[in-house]
Motif scaffolding. Sequence first.
Motif, PDB file in Angstrom:
ATOM      1  N   PRO A  58     -50.483 -56.439  -0.200  1.00 12.93           N
ATOM      2  CA  PRO A  58     -49.219 -57.160  -0.373  1.00 12.93           C
ATOM      3  C   PRO A  58     -48.651 -56.968  -1.784  1.00 12.93           C
ATOM      4  N   LEU A  59     -47.325 -56.810  -1.844  1.00 11.53           N
ATOM      5  CA  LEU A  59     -46.607 -56.613  -3.104  1.00 11.53           C
ATOM      6  C   LEU A  59     -45.472 -57.626  -3.200  1.00 11.53           C
ATOM      7  N   PRO A  60     -44.839 -57.779  -4.371  1.00 10.11           N
ATOM      8  CA  PRO A  60     -43.709 -58.703  -4.508  1.00 10.11           C
ATOM      9  C   PRO A  60     -42.509 -58.327  -3.631  1.00 10.11           C
ATOM     10  N   GLY A  61     -42.404 -57.052  -3.277  1.00 12.18           N
ATOM     11  CA  GLY A  61     -41.297 -56.591  -2.441  1.00 12.18           C
ATOM     12  C   GLY A  61     -41.488 -55.133  -2.081  1.00 12.18           C
ATOM     13  N   PRO A  62     -40.644 -54.609  -1.174  1.00 13.10           N
ATOM     14  CA  PRO A  62     -40.738 -53.195  -0.814  1.00 13.10           C
ATOM     15  C   PRO A  62     -40.462 -52.310  -2.023  1.00 13.10           C
ATOM     16  N   GLY A  63     -41.101 -51.171  -2.050  1.00  8.88           N
ATOM     17  CA  GLY A  63     -40.945 -50.263  -3.180  1.00  8.88           C
ATOM     18  C   GLY A  63     -40.701 -48.834  -2.774  1.00  8.88           C
ATOM     19  N   PHE A  64     -40.553 -48.024  -3.790  1.00 11.22           N
ATOM     20  CA  PHE A  64     -40.172 -46.631  -3.619  1.00 11.22           C
ATOM     21  C   PHE A  64     -41.219 -45.669  -4.171  1.00 11.22           C
ATOM     22  N   PHE A  65     -41.865 -46.049  -5.262  1.00 15.04           N
ATOM     23  CA  PHE A  65     -42.755 -45.143  -5.974  1.00 15.04           C
ATOM     24  C   PHE A  65     -44.182 -45.680  -6.071  1.00 15.04           C
ATOM     25  N   VAL A  66     -45.127 -44.763  -6.141  1.00 10.39           N
ATOM     26  CA  VAL A  66     -46.506 -45.078  -6.498  1.00 10.39           C
ATOM     27  C   VAL A  66     -46.998 -43.938  -7.364  1.00 10.39           C
ATOM     28  N   ARG A  67     -47.729 -44.273  -8.416  1.00 10.72           N
ATOM     29  CA  ARG A  67     -48.214 -43.256  -9.350  1.00 10.72           C
ATOM     30  C   ARG A  67     -49.644 -43.571  -9.755  1.00 10.72           C
ATOM     31  N   SER A  68     -50.338 -42.524 -10.145  1.00 12.65           N
ATOM     32  CA  SER A  68     -51.671 -42.664 -10.702  1.00 12.65           C
ATOM     33  C   SER A  68     -52.039 -41.335 -11.353  1.00 12.65           C
ATOM     34  N   HIS A  69     -53.267 -41.264 -11.809  1.00 16.37           N
ATOM     35  CA  HIS A  69     -53.833 -40.047 -12.377  1.00 16.37           C
ATOM     36  C   HIS A  69     -55.276 -39.992 -11.927  1.00 16.37           C
ATOM     37  N   GLU A  70     -55.797 -38.820 -11.704  1.00 13.92           N
ATOM     38  CA  GLU A  70     -57.170 -38.703 -11.204  1.00 13.92           C
ATOM     39  C   GLU A  70     -58.195 -39.360 -12.114  1.00 13.92           C
ATOM     40  N   LYS A  71     -57.902 -39.487 -13.404  1.00  9.74           N
ATOM     41  CA  LYS A  71     -58.846 -40.110 -14.332  1.00  9.74           C
ATOM     42  C   LYS A  71     -58.607 -41.613 -14.503  1.00  9.74           C
ATOM     43  N   SER A  72     -57.556 -42.121 -13.886  1.00 13.51           N
ATOM     44  CA  SER A  72     -57.250 -43.551 -13.982  1.00 13.51           C
ATOM     45  C   SER A  72     -57.904 -44.300 -12.830  1.00 13.51           C
ATOM     46  N   LYS A  73     -58.303 -45.541 -13.075  1.00 11.54           N
ATOM     47  CA  LYS A  73     -58.860 -46.359 -11.998  1.00 11.54           C
ATOM     48  C   LYS A  73     -57.791 -47.227 -11.348  1.00 11.54           C
ATOM     49  N   TYR A  74     -56.519 -46.995 -11.711  1.00 13.61           N
ATOM     50  CA  TYR A  74     -55.429 -47.828 -11.211  1.00 13.61           C
ATOM     51  C   TYR A  74     -54.314 -47.012 -10.549  1.00 13.61           C
ATOM     52  N   LEU A  75     -53.651 -47.660  -9.598  1.00 12.61           N
ATOM     53  CA  LEU A  75     -52.395 -47.195  -9.030  1.00 12.61           C
ATOM     54  C   LEU A  75     -51.295 -48.095  -9.584  1.00 12.61           C
ATOM     55  N   TRP A  76     -50.121 -47.538  -9.817  1.00 10.99           N
ATOM     56  CA  TRP A  76     -48.970 -48.304 -10.269  1.00 10.99           C
ATOM     57  C   TRP A  76     -47.885 -48.150  -9.215  1.00 10.99           C
ATOM     58  N   THR A  77     -47.288 -49.259  -8.797  1.00 12.84           N
ATOM     59  CA  THR A  77     -46.223 -49.184  -7.796  1.00 12.84           C
ATOM     60  C   THR A  77     -45.122 -50.186  -8.119  1.00 12.84           C
ATOM     61  N   ASP A  78     -43.935 -49.872  -7.656  1.00 13.20           N
ATOM     62  CA  ASP A  78     -42.781 -50.731  -7.935  1.00 13.20           C
ATOM     63  C   ASP A  78     -42.427 -51.576  -6.717  1.00 13.20           C
ATOM     64  N   SER A  79     -41.453 -52.456  -6.917  1.00 13.96           N
ATOM     65  CA  SER A  79     -40.873 -53.263  -5.838  1.00 13.96           C
ATOM     66  C   SER A  79     -39.355 -53.184  -5.936  1.00 13.96           C
ATOM     67  N   SER A  80     -38.847 -51.992  -6.215  1.00 14.38           N
ATOM     68  CA  SER A  80     -37.443 -51.804  -6.565  1.00 14.38           C
ATOM     69  C   SER A  80     -36.453 -52.033  -5.431  1.00 14.38           C
ATOM     70  N   LEU A  81     -36.931 -52.156  -4.213  1.00 13.50           N
ATOM     71  CA  LEU A  81     -36.020 -52.374  -3.089  1.00 13.50           C
ATOM     72  C   LEU A  81     -35.977 -53.846  -2.689  1.00 13.50           C
ATOM     73  N   SER A  82     -36.210 -54.730  -3.667  1.00  9.51           N
ATOM     74  CA  SER A  82     -36.256 -56.167  -3.389  1.00  9.51           C
ATOM     75  C   SER A  82     -35.642 -56.947  -4.555  1.00  9.51           C
ATOM     76  N   ALA A  83     -35.632 -58.251  -4.420  1.00 17.30           N
ATOM     77  CA  ALA A  83     -35.157 -59.110  -5.513  1.00 17.30           C
ATOM     78  C   ALA A  83     -36.066 -58.992  -6.731  1.00 17.30           C
ATOM     79  N   ALA A  84     -37.332 -58.618  -6.519  1.00 15.21           N
ATOM     80  CA  ALA A  84     -38.295 -58.437  -7.613  1.00 15.21           C
ATOM     81  C   ALA A  84     -38.266 -56.985  -8.094  1.00 15.21           C
TER      82      ALA A  84
END
Length: 108
Positions: A58-84
């Motif tokens: 679950p996220l604050p709202g629908p999003g468009f992008f997801v990013r990461s790097h093979e050496k990172s332990k995290y994914l980053w994603t947006d909620s740009s298609l929502s109020a958030a």
Amino acid sequence: MSKIYNFNSFYFRNGPSNSLFNTRFKSHGRRLMAIPNMKTAHLSIFDDKTWDLVKEIPLPGPGFFVRSHEKSKYLWTDSSLSAAKDAMSVIDKDTLEVVQTLTPLPGK
């Protein structure tokens, strides 16, 4: 060129800025991929080989992008298609849980 896919109520975009190849990662011996759902407030995690749905995060709202790097332990994603639209969710690749949601101060 971008293409928008529709699997029943699941919409995602695959194109130069959001390639499925950029969202693949290993977790607990499995190769997974993360795909933001443009219709619902979820980041969908699929098995890379079978396309079986592993988890919907679950996220604050629908999003468009997801990013990461093979050496990172995290994914980053947006909620740009929502109020958030300014919210960025940080997701741990091992637990597949949101560890933090970042939002800028108003006006910043």
